[in-house]
Design a protein around this motif. Structure first.
Motif, PDB file in Angstrom:
ATOM      1  N   VAL A  40     -10.058  39.241  32.352  1.00 11.30           N
ATOM      2  CA  VAL A  40      -9.203  37.986  32.282  1.00 11.30           C
ATOM      3  C   VAL A  40      -8.703  37.565  33.517  1.00 11.30           C
ATOM      4  N   ARG A  41      -8.890  36.657  34.162  1.00 14.82           N
ATOM      5  CA  ARG A  41      -8.664  36.062  35.529  1.00 14.82           C
ATOM      6  C   ARG A  41      -7.652  35.254  35.280  1.00 14.82           C
ATOM      7  N   ARG A  42      -7.265  34.544  34.259  1.00 14.07           N
ATOM      8  CA  ARG A  42      -5.904  33.757  34.143  1.00 14.07           C
ATOM      9  C   ARG A  42      -5.439  33.723  32.622  1.00 14.07           C
ATOM     10  N   GLY A  58       2.878  37.092  36.702  1.00 11.52           N
ATOM     11  CA  GLY A  58       1.777  36.195  37.565  1.00 11.52           C
ATOM     12  C   GLY A  58       1.940  36.877  39.056  1.00 11.52           C
ATOM     13  N   ASN A  59       0.468  37.176  39.335  1.00 16.83           N
ATOM     14  CA  ASN A  59       0.203  37.546  40.939  1.00 16.83           C
ATOM     15  C   ASN A  59       1.116  38.575  41.278  1.00 16.83           C
ATOM     16  N   GLU A  87     -10.141  25.394  34.390  1.00 14.63           N
ATOM     17  CA  GLU A  87     -11.079  25.342  35.287  1.00 14.63           C
ATOM     18  C   GLU A  87     -10.966  24.999  36.752  1.00 14.63           C
ATOM     19  N   ASN A  88      -9.440  24.755  36.733  1.00 16.24           N
ATOM     20  CA  ASN A  88      -9.180  24.715  38.435  1.00 16.24           C
ATOM     21  C   ASN A  88      -9.215  26.041  39.120  1.00 16.24           C
ATOM     22  N   THR A  89      -9.801  25.915  40.427  1.00 13.71           N
ATOM     23  CA  THR A  89     -10.305  27.111  40.918  1.00 13.71           C
ATOM     24  C   THR A  89      -9.102  28.134  41.327  1.00 13.71           C
ATOM     25  N   SER A  90      -8.043  27.808  41.522  1.00  9.66           N
ATOM     26  CA  SER A  90      -6.908  28.646  41.500  1.00  9.66           C
ATOM     27  C   SER A  90      -5.592  28.080  41.309  1.00  9.66           C
ATOM     28  N   ILE A  91      -4.807  28.300  40.370  1.00  8.45           N
ATOM     29  CA  ILE A  91      -3.700  27.680  39.935  1.00  8.45           C
ATOM     30  C   ILE A  91      -2.855  28.538  39.174  1.00  8.45           C
ATOM     31  N   ASN A  92      -1.437  28.574  39.381  1.00  9.88           N
ATOM     32  CA  ASN A  92      -0.607  29.396  38.685  1.00  9.88           C
ATOM     33  C   ASN A  92       0.886  28.757  38.892  1.00  9.88           C
ATOM     34  N   GLY A  93       1.708  29.163  38.039  1.00 11.07           N
ATOM     35  CA  GLY A  93       3.164  28.820  37.820  1.00 11.07           C
ATOM     36  C   GLY A  93       3.503  27.860  36.709  1.00 11.07           C
ATOM     37  N   ARG A  94       4.639  27.229  36.839  1.00  4.66           N
ATOM     38  CA  ARG A  94       5.097  26.351  35.960  1.00  4.66           C
ATOM     39  C   ARG A  94       4.797  25.010  36.113  1.00  4.66           C
ATOM     40  N   PHE A  95       4.377  24.291  34.872  1.00  4.06           N
ATOM     41  CA  PHE A  95       4.067  22.935  34.971  1.00  4.06           C
ATOM     42  C   PHE A  95       4.717  22.347  33.969  1.00  4.06           C
ATOM     43  N   LEU A  96       5.192  21.051  33.871  1.00  5.06           N
ATOM     44  CA  LEU A  96       5.592  20.213  32.753  1.00  5.06           C
ATOM     45  C   LEU A  96       4.638  19.441  32.202  1.00  5.06           C
ATOM     46  N   CYS A  97       4.255  19.202  30.930  1.00 10.41           N
ATOM     47  CA  CYS A  97       3.178  18.480  30.638  1.00 10.41           C
ATOM     48  C   CYS A  97       3.667  17.190  29.782  1.00 10.41           C
ATOM     49  N   ALA A  98       4.072  16.210  30.246  1.00 12.04           N
ATOM     50  CA  ALA A  98       4.411  14.947  29.516  1.00 12.04           C
ATOM     51  C   ALA A  98       4.308  13.533  30.324  1.00 12.04           C
ATOM     52  N   ASP A 150      -0.490  16.140  40.979  1.00 11.58           N
ATOM     53  CA  ASP A 150      -0.473  16.570  42.276  1.00 11.58           C
ATOM     54  C   ASP A 150      -1.887  17.480  42.394  1.00 11.58           C
ATOM     55  N   LYS A 151      -2.095  18.215  41.412  1.00 11.62           N
ATOM     56  CA  LYS A 151      -3.262  19.169  41.387  1.00 11.62           C
ATOM     57  C   LYS A 151      -4.494  18.359  40.900  1.00 11.62           C
TER      58      LYS A 151
END
Length: 338
Positions: free
Chosen positions: A119-121, A184-185, A259-270, A312-313
C-alpha cells in the motif's frame, strides 16, 4: 497502470463508497470492496450490478468490531480508501462507544496497510465536523475556516444544542482523523502517505435505493421532518455556515488524491459555504411549490471559507451550490420523499 492497480474501498455499499466503487471500476481499476455482511443481498446486488464488476470487483466481509477482518481485502492493494464509519454502536462489543470503535478499527486498517507491504497511500474520508472554526473558549467563531481549524473537544461544545449521538459523531470523526494523520510518513516501514479528506455536507444523486440522509439534510428546509432539520441546524451551529459538496466531486477528489504523484496531509473538500438564508432564498425562488422554513443564521461575523489546498494541487470542483441542491431535490423526488 490502472489495469494492474488494485485498490480497496471500505464501506463499499454506502452512499459515498458505492459511487466511488462505480467510478474506480469505470476507470479500469480492480476494486476490493468491504461490506459488514455479505449476506445482505440488497448491498451485494447493488455492487455486483455495476459495469465491469464481474471482472474487476471482489467483495470482502469486514466489520470494525473484528479488527483482523480488513487485512484480506487490503492485501495486495496499492491504495486504500477508508470510507466506512460505524454510526450505531454495538453495546455488546469490547468498545465503550462509537469513538473507541472507530479509532481502533481505523488503526487496524493502518496496520493492515503496513502488513500488506504494497500500500502506497491511505485516503481517509473525514468530515468537516472535525474542522469547526469555533473558538476554544466557546466565545464565537474565528474569522476563517480552513485546514488549520480543529473542532475543540472541550466545554465549548456544551454551548451547542446537540444530542449525545451528534456529540459522539464529532468526537469519533475528529479523534480518528488526528489518529490517521499521525501515521503519515512517520518513517516506520518506509512510511505511509496518508490523506484525509474532510468532506462537507454531501448532496447529489445516489446508487442506493433510498435518499441518503445527507442529501435530505441539504433540502431539510423544504421537507417535513424535524429530526432531519435538526441536523442542518447542528451543522450551522458547529460550522457557522453549511459547507456543501456534490457526491461526484467527492469521489473525483478521492481519486485525484490517489492518482496524484505525491500527496499527503489534511484537505477540506467542499465547493460552497453558504448560509441558511441563502438556501431559503434559493428554494423560495426556484421551488415556489414548497413551504420553505425561514431559518436565518443570525451570525454577527461573516466567516470566510479559505480552504484552497485541493485546488492548489490542481483539483477542479464541477458542482456549485445550486447544482448540488437541485440534484438533491431530483433524487428525493425520484425516491418519493418529495
Amino acid at each position: 497502470m490502472k489495469e494492474r492497480c488494485k485498490v480497496c474501498v471500505t464501506g463499499g455499499a454506502g452512499f459515498i463508497g458505492s459511487w466511488l466503487v462505480k467510478k474506480l471500476l469505470a476507470k479500469g481499476y480492480t476494486v476490493h470492496a468491504t461490506l459488514r455482511d455479505l449476506n445482505n443481498e440488497s448491498k451485494v446486488s447493488l455492487l455486483k450490478s455495476l459495469p465491469q464488476s464481474q471482472d474487476k470487483l471482489v467483495l470482502f466481509q469486514a466489520d470494525f468490531y473484528n479488527s483482523n477482518d480488513f487485512y484480506p481485502a487490503i492485501q495486495g492493494c496499492d491504495f486504500v480508501f477508508h470510507v466506512a464509519t460505524p454510526l450505531n454502536h454495538e453495546a455488546s462489543s469490547q468498545y465503550k462507544d462509537t469513538t473507541e470503535a472507530l479509532v481502533a478499527g481505523s488503526e487496524s486498517i493502518v496496520k493492515s496497510c503496513f502488513r500488506a507491504g504494497t500500500v502506497r497511500r491511505l485516503i481517509y474520508t473525514a468530515s468537516v465536523v472535525s474542522a469547526s472554526p469555533l473558538k476554544e473558549d466557546g466565545s464565537g467563531f474565528k474569522d476563517e475556516m480552513d485546514e488549520t481549524c480543529w473542532t475543540p473537544l472541550n466545554d465549548s461544545l456544551s454551548y451547542l444544542h446537540i444530542d449525545d449521538y451528534l456529540k459522539d459523531y464529532i468526537y469519533s470523526k475528529t479523534l480518528t482523523e488526528k489518529h490517521m494523520l499521525s501515521y503519515g510518513n512517520n518513517g516506520n516501514d518506509g512510511g505511509l502517505e496518508v490523506v484525509t479528506l474532510g468532506c462537507g455536507l454531501v448532496g447529489g444523486d445516489t446508487l442506493q435505493s433510498f435518499t441518503p440522509l445527507t442529501a435530505l439534510v441539504c433540502i431539510s428546509l423544504i421537507i417535513q421532518d424535524e429530526n432531519v432539520f435538526k441536523k442542518l441546524k447542528f451543522l450551522k451551529e458547529l460550522l457557522g455556515k453549511i459547507p456543501l459538496v456534490h457526491i461526484d466531486d467527492v469521489c473525483e477528489a478521492h481519486i485525484f488524491c490517489m492518482e496524484n504523484t505525491s500527496i499527503n496531509g489534511r484537505f477540506l473538500c467542499a465547493n460552497s459555504y453558504i448560509s441558511c438564508e441563502e438556501m431559503v432564498n434559493h428554494f423560495t425562488l426556484h421551488y415556489p411549490e414548497f413551504n420553505v422554513k425561514h431559518e436565518y443564521d443570525g451570525l454577527k461575523k461573516d466567516i470566510k471559507w479559505t480552504s484552497t489546498k485541493l485546488q492548489d494541487k490542481g483539483f477542479v470542483f464541477k458542482y456549485d451550490a445550486k447544482m448540488i441542491l437541485d440534484d438533491c431535490i431530483k433524487c428525493a423526488r425520484r425516491m418519493g420523499d418529495l
